[in-house]
Design an enzyme around this catalytic site. Structure first.
Site, short mmCIF file in Angstrom:
data_model
loop_
_atom_site.label_atom_id
_atom_site.label_comp_id
_atom_site.label_asym_id
_atom_site.label_seq_id
_atom_site.Cartn_x
_atom_site.Cartn_y
_atom_site.Cartn_z
N GLU A 25 -7.60 32.97 0.25
CA GLU A 25 -6.51 32.01 0.10
C GLU A 25 -5.34 32.59 -0.67
O GLU A 25 -4.19 32.36 -0.32
CB GLU A 25 -6.99 30.74 -0.60
CG GLU A 25 -7.79 29.80 0.28
CD GLU A 25 -9.19 30.31 0.55
OE1 GLU A 25 -9.59 31.28 -0.11
OE2 GLU A 25 -9.85 29.73 1.41
N HIS A 67 -15.50 20.17 -2.56
CA HIS A 67 -14.71 19.77 -1.39
C HIS A 67 -14.04 18.43 -1.62
O HIS A 67 -13.63 17.77 -0.67
CB HIS A 67 -15.60 19.65 -0.15
CG HIS A 67 -16.20 20.94 0.28
ND1 HIS A 67 -17.46 21.33 -0.10
CD2 HIS A 67 -15.72 21.95 1.04
CE1 HIS A 67 -17.73 22.51 0.42
NE2 HIS A 67 -16.70 22.91 1.11
#
Lengths: 393, 465
Positions: free
Chosen positions: A129, A198
Site C-alpha cells: 500500500e 477490517h
C-alpha cells in the site's frame, strides 16, 4: 443569492435556511455562498452556476427537477459509473490498486474498466500500500490523475507516511510547484464480523493531515457525485466508502452531475434537534428518526458528508434553529470525527446551544469478531432515540 | 489440465506407456499418486484431443520417457527443473561483484577499459561544476556553523556521482533524489542564488520558505522536491515512470537513494513495482559506506546493493562512484537500456561519504579521522578527474585558481544577498495547502493577523505581514 453573505461564527441576523420546501432538491445555486469561503468549482476552479447540485436531498426522487426519469442502480455501480464517466472525459485519469484490473476490485467498483481502458490505465499492483500510494503521488506530480483503491481502508494505514508526508505536504513544501490531484478511496467502517483489522475508521486518523480533503458517501446519488468531484479536484481527496452500503439501491439522474466536496446534505429538515451523522450511521439515524417522529419529535438530520473541512455553514444554520445537537458516528470516542465536530460547534456556535452536545460513538475498543459484541460497539437506533429523548426533555 | 505437445511427443507422462503400465499395476511399485486412475485406453484418446492446446507451449519434443516430468514442472511462475540433491544457495559468493572503473588513481585510462569518450567542452564543464559544488558545500557548511543557516548537508566526496550522472542525462529526465544530489540541479542551471534562497527560506526561493535547507525542488528543472523521510521517493519514481510510459515519452526517471535507504520498505516495493510494471526508471544507490553512524555491516549483509537487483528481476551494475568517466558511461548506457527496453535498472555507485552526515553530526565520533582523511585527499574524485582533464591539455593551474576564486566569490555573494532578502510573507503560511484556501484557513489567518496586530512587539519584525 445576495442573502448568503455571512460567514459562520459571526453572530448576525441568521440566514434562515429555507429548506422546508424539502422537495426543492436540485438547485442551480452559485457555488460561492459566503464571502469568507469560496468553494472551487470542480471543473475549473472558478465560480460556476450550472450542474452543481447543492443541498441534494436524498428523498424519493432527487431527479425530480430533471426531465428524464433517471436510472436505478446500486451504490457500487454508482461509484463505477462516476469513475467511468471521468475516465472517459479525461485520459489522464487512471486507477491503481490490488485486484482492480480484471478482477474488477474486491467490491466490484472497477469491474469492466480494465477491459475498456486497458491494463495500464487500470493497473493491478503488487501488495504494498505504501508503494502504490507513493506511486500515485509520483504519477500525479507528473501529470496523471490517479485513483488509488485500498482494498480495505484499514490497509491504507500502511500508506500513512505517503498520505501524510507526501500527499498532504508536497504541494506546500514545493512552493506550489507540484500538485497532487489523487483520489484515495476504499471501503471502511464496521462490517459484519470482518474482524478488528477490517473494521477501521480511518477518518479519525487522517483528519489531522493538512493538505488533504475527506468526504464520505452514503447513497448512490452522493457516491457518484462525490467520486466525480474528487477526481476533478486539484487537491488530494480521501473518499470513504462503507463496506455495508455497497448494495444500496437508488434512482439517480441520467444527466451528468457533480457534487461539492465541502457540503453537507440535509436529509430530513426538522425543528427540535440537529442530528449530525455520516456514512452508515445515517441509516441508523433515519431509523431512529422514524421512531422519534412517532413519539412526537421533529429531528433535523444532516449527513455531514464532508469530513474535512466541515460544512459549518449548514451545520451552523441548523444549530441556530434547533439549539440542540446530537452527533452519531461510527468512530471511536477518542479522537474521532465526532470529537472534532463537537469542538468546532462549541467554539463557533456556543451561544446557540441550549444543552451540551451529545456525541454517540463507538467505544475505544478494537472491533470484536463475535456478532453480538460487534453490534454493541456500533451505535444502534435505540441509543439514538434515547439520547434525543433525554436531550429534548 | 496437462500441457500437451505434438502428436508424437508426450509430456507429463499422461500418455507414457510406462506410466500406464504402472497404473495397470505392473508391479514396478512406482505408481505416481498425482495421476488419476484411467484405463489404458486413455493415451490414444488424449493425444488427439490435446493437439489444439499445442499453441500454448513451445514446440519442444520430450523423450518418450516419463523422466521428463520428473525433471521439471510448470509451476505458477514458470518451468523449473528438479534436482535430487539438497543444495542451499550460499548467502555470499567468494568473489564480490566486481566494480566498473575506467580511470586509475592517477587519472590514467585503464588499458582495455570501455567508456564513452567525453569531449573537451563537456569534460571541462563537468570539472568546473564539480569544483563549484565542492566550494558551495564548503561555504554553506561554514555559514551554518556561523549561525546564518539552521542546517546544511554536504555532498563532499560524491561530486563525481552528482555531476557525471547529471551530464549523462537529458533535461527531460525526471529526478527524484534523496538529498545528497544538489549537483544535478547545479548542472541543470539552478543558480547559486536559487540555492541560497532555498537554504535561507527567503521569499524568492522555489519552496517559498516551506522546506528545510537542502530540500530543493524545481519543476522547470524536472527535479522533484526533496522529502526528508528516506526512500519514500522510490515508489513515487515508479509512479512517475508509469506516467512517462503512458505518455510514451523518450525520457526516463532517475531515483536516488543511499545505502541506508535500501533497508526501507519503500526500496523493496519501489523496485518490485517498477519491475512488474516494466517502468522506465533508473534506481541509483550511492553506497557511501555510512548511514549517519551506521556502517554498511549494520545495514545489510548482502554483497552491497548491486546483488539486490536480481532479486527483483532488474538488471544492475556496480560502478566506482569516484570515477567521473565510469559514472558518466554507466549512466548513459543504463539510460539507453531503460528507455529502449522500458525496464528499470539498478546502478550501485561505491563511494565514501567524506563529510559528516549533516551539520547535526560529528562523524569523528564513530569513525577514525585517518579513514576520513584517506578518502578526502587520497581518493578524491575531483583530483582524479582533474588529472585526466589536465593530461588531455584541457585544464591548467591558472584556470584552477581562477575558477576557485570566482566560485568562492559568487557563493559568498549569493549567501550575503539571500541573508538580507525578505522572508516570505504571512500569507504564504496558508497558501498552497490546498489549491485555494478553505474557510478554516482563511479564519486562522485572520485570527493570526489580529493577534500580531495586538501584540506586534512580541513578533519578529523582519517577517513581512
Amino acid at each position: 443569492m445576495a442573502a448568503m453573505l455571512q460567514s459562520f461564527g459571526v453572530s448576525s441576523a441568521s440566514v434562515a435556511f429555507s429548506d422546508h420546501s424539502a422537495k426543492l432538491s436540485v438547485r442551480s445555486l452559485p457555488v460561492i455562498r459566503s464571502e469568507a469561503r469560496s468553494i472551487s468549482c470542480p471543473t475549473n476552479g472558478t465560480r460556476c452556476t450550472r450542474k452543481i447540485t447543492t443541498k441534494a436531498v436524498a428523498v424519493e426522487n432527487p431527479a425530480s427537477a430533471a426531465s428524464k426519469p433517471g436510472h436505478e442502480l446500486l451504490l457500487f455501480e454508482a461509484l463505477r459509473e462516476g469513475l467511468e464517466e471521468e475516465m472517459e472525459r479525461d485520459p489522464r485519469v487512471c486507477v491503481m490498486g490490488e485486484d482492480v484490473g480484471h478482477y474488477g476490485g474486491s467490491y466490484k467498483v472497477t469491474k469492466g474498466l480494465a477491459d475498456k481502458y486497458g491494463d495500464l490505465r487500470v493497473l493491478d499492483t503488487p501488495i504494498a500500500e505504501n508503494s502504490f500510494t507513493g506511486m500515485a503521488i509520483g504519477a500525479a506530480m507528473t501529470g496523471l490523475r490517479p485513483i488509488i483503491e485500498g482494498m480495505n481502508m484499514g490497509f491504507l494505514l500502511l500508506a500513512f507516511n505517503q498520505i501524510s508526508d507526501n500527499c498532504g505536504m508536497l504541494h506546500y513544501t514545493s512552493g506550489g510547484q507540484f500538485t497532487i490531484p489523487t483520489v484515495i478511496r476504499g471501503p471502511g467502517g464496521v462490517g459484519r464480523q470482518l474482524g478488528a483489522e477490517h473494521s477501521q475508521r480511518l477518518e479519525s486518523y487522517f483528519q489531522s493531515i493538512p493538505g488533504i480533503q475527506m468526504v464520505a458517501c452514503s447513497t448512490p446519488y452522493n457516491a457518484k457525485g462525490l467520486m466525480k468531484a474528487a477526481i476533478r479536484s486539484e487537491n488530494p481527496v480521501v473518499l470513504f466508502e462503507h463496506v455495508l452500503l455497497y448494495n444500496l439501491k437508488e434512482r439517480i439522474p441520467d444527466e451528468e452531475y457533480v457534487l461539492s466536496l465541502e457540503e453537507a446534505e440535509m436529509v430530513r429538515p426538522g425543528e427540535h434537534v440537529t442530528i449530525l451523522t455520516y456514512s452508515r450511521m445515517r441509516y441508523h439515524v433515519m431509523q431512529a428518526a422514524k421512531t422519534l417522529v412517532n413519539k412526537g419529535f421533529d429531528p433535523e438530520v444532516i449527513d455531514i458528508r464532508s469530513l474535512k473541512p466541515f460544512d459549518l455553514y449548514t451545520i451552523g444554520n441548523s444549530v441556530k434553529k434547533t439549539h440542540r445537537v446530537v452527533i452519531v458516528e461510527e468512530c471511536m470516542r477518542t479522537g474521532g470525527i465526532g470529537a472534532s465536530l463537537t469542538a468546532a460547534i462549541n467554539e463557533n456556535f456556543h451561544d446557540y446551544l441550549d444543552a451540551p452536545i451529545v456525541c454517540l460513538s463507538s467505544q475505544d475498543v478494537p472491533t470484536p469478531y463475535a456478532g453480538t459484541l460487534e453490534e454493541w460497539t456500533v451505535v444502534q437506533p435505540a441509543q439514538i432515540v434515547a439520547a434525543v429523548e433525554q436531550l429534548c426533555q | 489440465m496437462s500441457n500437451c505437445g505434438t502428436r508424437n511427443s508426450i509430456i507429463h507422462g499422461w500418455t507414457s506407456p510406462r506410466l500406464t503400465r504402472s497404473l495397470a499395476g505392473d508391479g514396478s511399485g512406482k505408481a505416481c499418486g498425482i495421476f488419476r486412475e484411467k484405463s489404458a485406453v486413455i493415451p490414444a484418446f488424449r493425444r488427439s484431443e490435446s493437439a489444439r492446446a499445442g499453441d500454448l507451449v513451445e514446440a519442444v519434443t520430450y523423450s518418450d520417457d516419463d523422466d521428463d516430468e520428473n525433471q521439471g514442472l510448470e509451476f505458477p511462475g514458470g518451468r523449473v527443473t528438479f534436482t535430487p540433491q539438497m543444495k542451499f544457495i550460499a548467502e555470499s559468493t567468494d568473489n564480490r561483484v566486481p566494480c566498473y572503473r575506467v580511470l586509475d588513481n592517477n587519472g590514467c585510462p585503464i588499458p582495455g577499459s570501455t567508456f564513452d569518450q567525453v569531449d573537451k567542452e563537456t569534460a571541462v564543464k563537468m570539472y568546473r561544476k564539480m569544483v563549484t559544488l565542492q566550494i558551495m558545500d564548503t561555504i554553506f557548511y561554514e555559514a551554518q556553523r556561523q549561525g546564518r543557516l539552521s542546517f546544511y548537508l554536504t555532498s563532499t566526496g560524491e561530486e563525481a556521482i552528482n555531476i557525471a550522472t547529471a551530464a549523462a542525462l537529458t533535461p527531460d529526465d525526471i529526478l527524484f533524489t534523496q538529498y545528497r544530489e544538489p549537483g544535478i540541479l547545479l548542472w541543470r542551471g539552478f543558480t547559486l542564488e536559487e540555492f541560497a534562497n532555498q537554504c535561507f527560506g527567503t521569499k524568492d526561493g522555489h519552496g517559498k520558505g516551506r522546506q528545510m535547507p537542502i530540500h530543493y525542488g524545481s519543476k522547470e528543472h524536472n527535479f522533484f522536491t526533496v522529502s526528508s523521510p528516506i526512500a519514500t521517493q522510490l515508489p513515487q519514481a515508479a509512479g512517475a515512470a508509469y506516467s512517462l510510459k503512458m505518455a510514451n515519452k523518450e525520457a526516463c526517471v532517475v531515483a536516488f537513494t543511499g545505502d541506508g535507504g535500501t533497508s526501507e520498505g519503500d526500496f523493496h516495493a519501489g523496485l518490485n513495482f517498477a519491475a512488474v510494471m516494466e517502468a522506465p526508471v533508473m534506481f541509483i544507490c550511492r553506497n557511501n559506506g555510512w548511514a549517519i553512524s551506521t556502517p554498511i555491516s549494520d545495514q545489510f549483509r548482502s554483497d552491497g546493493v548491486v546483488v539486490k537487483g536480481q532479486a527483483y528481476g532488474i538488471r544492475s551494475i556496480r560502478v566506482d562512484g569516484n570515477d567521473t568517466l565510469a559514472v558518466y558511461s554507466a549512466v548513459r548506457a543504463a539510460r539507453e537500456m531503460v528507455i529502449t527496453e522500458q525496464k528499470p535498472m539498478l546502478v550501485e555507485f561505491l563511494t565514501y561519504r567524506v563529510g559528516h552526515h549533516s551539520t547535526s553530526d560529528d562523524s569523528t565520533k564513530y569513525r577514525s579521522s585517518n579513514e576520513i582523511e584517506q578518502w578526502k585527499t587520497g581518493r578524491s574524485p575531483i583530483s582524479r578527474f582533474r588529472k585526466w582533464v589536465e593530461r588531455n591539455g584541457w585544464w591548467s593551474d591558472e584556470e584552477e585558481t581562477e575558477l576557485r576564486k570566482d566560485a568562492r566569490k559568487q557563493v559568498l555573494n549569493a549567501i550575503q544577498v539571500a541573508d538580507k532578502t525578505e522572508k516570505p510573507s504571512l500569507e504564504d503560511l496558508f497558501t498552497d495547502v490546498y489549491d485555494s484556501p478553505p474557510s478554516n484557513l482563511v479564519e486562522q489567518e485572520k485570527s493570526l493577523r489580529e493577534t500580531i496586530k495586538r501584540h506586534h512587539q512580541d513578533f519578529p519584525s523582519d517577517v513581512p505581514i
